[in-house]
Motif scaffolding. Sequence first.
Motif, mmCIF file in Angstrom:
data_model
loop_
_atom_site.group_PDB
_atom_site.id
_atom_site.type_symbol
_atom_site.label_atom_id
_atom_site.label_comp_id
_atom_site.label_asym_id
_atom_site.label_seq_id
_atom_site.Cartn_x
_atom_site.Cartn_y
_atom_site.Cartn_z
ATOM 1 N N ALA A 187 0.832 -1.200 0.000
ATOM 2 C CA ALA A 187 0.000 0.000 0.000
ATOM 3 C C ALA A 187 0.865 1.249 0.000
ATOM 4 O O ALA A 187 2.051 1.213 0.321
ATOM 5 N N ARG A 188 0.254 2.371 -0.341
ATOM 6 C CA ARG A 188 0.933 3.659 -0.331
ATOM 7 C C ARG A 188 0.772 4.282 1.053
ATOM 8 O O ARG A 188 -0.337 4.370 1.577
ATOM 9 N N LEU A 189 1.867 4.740 1.634
ATOM 10 C CA LEU A 189 1.854 5.329 2.969
ATOM 11 C C LEU A 189 1.991 6.844 2.887
ATOM 12 O O LEU A 189 2.860 7.367 2.186
ATOM 13 N N SER A 190 1.116 7.528 3.630
ATOM 14 C CA SER A 190 1.182 8.986 3.742
ATOM 15 C C SER A 190 1.304 9.366 5.211
ATOM 16 O O SER A 190 0.644 8.770 6.068
ATOM 17 N N ALA A 191 2.145 10.348 5.498
ATOM 18 C CA ALA A 191 2.293 10.878 6.851
ATOM 19 C C ALA A 191 1.697 12.276 6.896
ATOM 20 O O ALA A 191 1.957 13.105 6.024
ATOM 21 N N LEU A 192 0.902 12.530 7.922
ATOM 22 C CA LEU A 192 0.205 13.802 8.052
ATOM 23 C C LEU A 192 0.615 14.498 9.346
ATOM 24 O O LEU A 192 0.516 13.920 10.428
ATOM 25 N N LEU A 193 1.074 15.737 9.225
ATOM 26 C CA LEU A 193 1.377 16.574 10.381
ATOM 27 C C LEU A 193 0.409 17.753 10.375
ATOM 28 O O LEU A 193 0.306 18.475 9.381
ATOM 29 N N VAL A 194 -0.297 17.946 11.472
ATOM 30 C CA VAL A 194 -1.224 19.073 11.595
ATOM 31 C C VAL A 194 -0.552 20.153 12.436
ATOM 32 O O VAL A 194 -0.119 19.897 13.564
ATOM 33 N N ARG A 195 -0.435 21.350 11.871
ATOM 34 C CA ARG A 195 0.258 22.452 12.540
ATOM 35 C C ARG A 195 -0.727 23.555 12.900
ATOM 36 O O ARG A 195 -1.846 23.620 12.377
ATOM 37 N N SER A 196 -0.284 24.437 13.774
ATOM 38 C CA SER A 196 -1.083 25.622 14.089
ATOM 39 C C SER A 196 -0.822 26.690 13.034
ATOM 40 O O SER A 196 0.179 26.641 12.306
ATOM 41 N N ALA A 197 -1.696 27.662 12.961
ATOM 42 C CA ALA A 197 -1.549 28.727 11.969
ATOM 43 C C ALA A 197 -0.276 29.536 12.191
ATOM 44 O O ALA A 197 0.253 30.145 11.254
ATOM 45 N N ALA A 198 0.243 29.529 13.424
ATOM 46 C CA ALA A 198 1.431 30.312 13.725
ATOM 47 C C ALA A 198 2.714 29.663 13.216
ATOM 48 O O ALA A 198 3.744 30.330 13.076
ATOM 49 N N ASP A 199 2.674 28.365 12.934
ATOM 50 C CA ASP A 199 3.866 27.658 12.470
ATOM 51 C C ASP A 199 4.081 27.881 10.971
ATOM 52 O O ASP A 199 3.126 27.900 10.191
ATOM 53 N N ASP A 200 5.343 28.018 10.599
ATOM 54 C CA ASP A 200 5.689 28.173 9.190
ATOM 55 C C ASP A 200 5.507 26.838 8.470
ATOM 56 O O ASP A 200 6.000 25.804 8.921
ATOM 57 N N GLU A 201 4.809 26.852 7.325
ATOM 58 C CA GLU A 201 4.523 25.611 6.609
ATOM 59 C C GLU A 201 5.792 24.931 6.118
ATOM 60 O O GLU A 201 5.953 23.716 6.248
ATOM 61 N N GLY A 202 6.703 25.695 5.537
ATOM 62 C CA GLY A 202 7.934 25.105 5.032
ATOM 63 C C GLY A 202 8.771 24.479 6.137
ATOM 64 O O GLY A 202 9.327 23.384 5.970
ATOM 65 N N LEU A 203 8.845 25.145 7.280
ATOM 66 C CA LEU A 203 9.599 24.610 8.407
ATOM 67 C C LEU A 203 8.927 23.357 8.959
ATOM 68 O O LEU A 203 9.605 22.378 9.307
ATOM 69 N N ALA A 204 7.592 23.373 9.023
ATOM 70 C CA ALA A 204 6.867 22.202 9.518
ATOM 71 C C ALA A 204 7.088 21.004 8.603
ATOM 72 O O ALA A 204 7.308 19.877 9.077
ATOM 73 N N LEU A 205 7.066 21.218 7.291
ATOM 74 C CA LEU A 205 7.296 20.122 6.357
ATOM 75 C C LEU A 205 8.726 19.604 6.472
ATOM 76 O O LEU A 205 8.964 18.392 6.404
#
Length: 293
Positions: A187-205
């Motif tokens: 199967a294909r595996l996906s990992a999901l991280l949920v961040r707050s609006a204050a966190d930078d998206e690029g840094l979170a990824l």
Amino acid sequence: MIRFPPRRILVPADTTEPSLAALRAGRDLARRFRSSLSAVYVESLPPSLLGFSVEEGADAAGEIARQFREFRAWREARLRREAAGLPAGRFRVRTARGRPERMAAALARGRAADLIVMGTHGRRGLSRFAAGSVAEEVVSRARVPVLIVRPFRGPFRVRRVLCPVNLTRYSDEALRAAQLVARSCRARLSALLVRSAADDEGLALARLRARLDAVLGRPAALRVRASVRVGEARREILAQSASYDLVVLSAHRKSFLGDLILGTTAERVLRFCAVPVMTVPAPAKAKTGVTLY
């Protein structure tokens, strides 16, 4: 240590549709991985005979015993029909006596299986408060992964796996388990991280990618689809889960007081997720004292 594919699958089973769905899911997994499958029925003790007179007691007890034998034979035949297709040596119907929620939890504390599969009614509100959720009780105490399914049609298949992570050590265990499931099921595996609006998206990824590398190793991590969403964790997990066949997450619990008032993300996902959920526990050494026959 988590074992997947599982060698031994255990299904706490009765003859309700959610439970039979769990048995079918366990059967399909056992077929695919050549695992053994045990269906465990928790049987309530016979009612008290205190209300009968001495003369009535013997006849009443005999009638109750006869009805129990007939029901047990019917129940076992029903469960065996649901497990049709498995060799006789790889399927067994077993019985434990006592209250279902207590016996199921006691089974979960042991290591009689590598995977427990359970069905759920998805009770909510006052009905859930009054009756409790046996599935959630098992998840909270299990020493092995627990797969929770709702009634479904067709064969049980896993092609897309979603693993929510929060960059903690306990979610690392779920990530490792999700990788084993995805690899075993192709199967294909996906990992999901949920961040707050204050966190930078690029840094979170970048943090998510770094965590995947550290937990799974670089070659395996490159095969995982990583995504970051903004919002409340449980809502985003539920929203994203609609595109997957299975959600794998940690069964980490908060303190009793916090759990009572707010619940954990895992419990919220278990209650409301429309697709199967596999919870992964932290290692423990507890053993079961339940007698099966």
